[in-house]
Design a protein around this motif. Structure first.
Motif, PDB file in Angstrom:
ATOM      1  N   GLY A  40      54.393  42.854  43.447  1.00 20.04           N
ATOM      2  CA  GLY A  40      55.274  42.538  44.568  1.00 20.04           C
ATOM      3  C   GLY A  40      55.758  41.097  44.539  1.00 20.04           C
ATOM      4  O   GLY A  40      56.908  40.809  44.877  1.00 20.04           O
ATOM      5  N   GLU A  99      46.431  42.121  39.730  1.00 18.64           N
ATOM      6  CA  GLU A  99      46.913  40.776  39.445  1.00 18.64           C
ATOM      7  C   GLU A  99      47.197  40.642  37.966  1.00 18.64           C
ATOM      8  O   GLU A  99      46.450  41.161  37.133  1.00 18.64           O
ATOM      9  N   SER A 101      58.143  46.870  35.913  1.00 20.14           N
ATOM     10  CA  SER A 101      56.992  47.632  35.437  1.00 20.14           C
ATOM     11  C   SER A 101      56.961  47.659  33.914  1.00 20.14           C
ATOM     12  O   SER A 101      55.914  47.443  33.293  1.00 20.14           O
ATOM     13  N   GLY A 112      45.503  49.195  42.152  1.00 21.82           N
ATOM     14  CA  GLY A 112      46.407  49.113  43.293  1.00 21.82           C
ATOM     15  C   GLY A 112      47.195  47.823  43.256  1.00 21.82           C
ATOM     16  O   GLY A 112      48.150  47.679  42.527  1.00 21.82           O
ATOM     17  N   ARG A 113      46.751  46.852  44.018  1.00 23.64           N
ATOM     18  CA  ARG A 113      47.417  45.547  44.038  1.00 23.64           C
ATOM     19  C   ARG A 113      46.830  44.676  42.922  1.00 23.64           C
ATOM     20  O   ARG A 113      46.160  43.670  43.162  1.00 23.64           O
ATOM     21  N   THR A 172      62.291  47.545  40.151  1.00 24.03           N
ATOM     22  CA  THR A 172      60.876  47.856  39.941  1.00 24.03           C
ATOM     23  C   THR A 172      60.627  48.534  38.594  1.00 24.03           C
ATOM     24  O   THR A 172      59.605  48.271  37.968  1.00 24.03           O
ATOM     25  N   THR A 184      51.168  39.034  41.498  1.00 24.44           N
ATOM     26  CA  THR A 184      51.193  40.467  41.800  1.00 24.44           C
ATOM     27  C   THR A 184      52.564  41.068  41.494  1.00 24.44           C
ATOM     28  O   THR A 184      53.571  40.358  41.402  1.00 24.44           O
ATOM     29  N   ARG A 217      45.700  42.111  32.982  1.00 24.34           N
ATOM     30  CA  ARG A 217      45.825  42.783  34.278  1.00 24.34           C
ATOM     31  C   ARG A 217      44.433  43.063  34.798  1.00 24.34           C
ATOM     32  O   ARG A 217      43.579  43.582  34.086  1.00 24.34           O
TER      33      ARG A 217
END
Length: 115
Positions: free
Chosen positions: A18, A53, A32, A50-51, A28, A16, A46
């Motif tokens: 995060g 992977e 990104s 949202g979250r 970040t 992820t 991908r």
């Protein structure tokens, strides 16, 4: 350097945004950008919203020998002992990276090839 580290983190099963940010301590905006670029190049896929992977594709997984070789290089030249010992799942022996000729099986180094 962040690109290589991001790929290496994926081999440690970081998935992820995060997770990459925490594992690498990367800003970040840079992360990104790297994840987007690696996805565009087909190194990562991908999934989810949202979250999301990020997972290595077949192309990304083919970088495994490169990552292992770089790990071993770092272990040899920058560490007193290996930071991580990889073992072959089926025989439980430590994994040692080596280039071998796919025809005769002989180990090769820089002096053993020509173009």
């Amino acid at each position: 350097r962040w690109t290589a580290l991001t790929i290496a983190a994926a081999f440690y099963r970081v998935r992820t945004f995060g997770g990459f940010q925490q594992a690498l301590g990367i800003a970040t905006n840079i992360l990104s950008s790297r994840l987007s670029r690696l996805t565009e190049l087909g190194i990562f896929t991908r999934s989810g919203q949202g979250r999301a992977e990020y997972r290595l594709t077949e192309e990304g997984l083919s970088l495994f020998p490169v990552i292992v070789t770089l790990m071993r290089w770092g272990d040899r030249w920058f560490c007193d002992a290996p930071a991580l010992i990889l073992s072959h799942r089926s025989c439980q022996q430590p994994l040692v990276s080596a280039m071998k000729c796919d025809q005769c099986g002989e180990a090769i180094g820089f002096a053993d090839f020509y173009y």
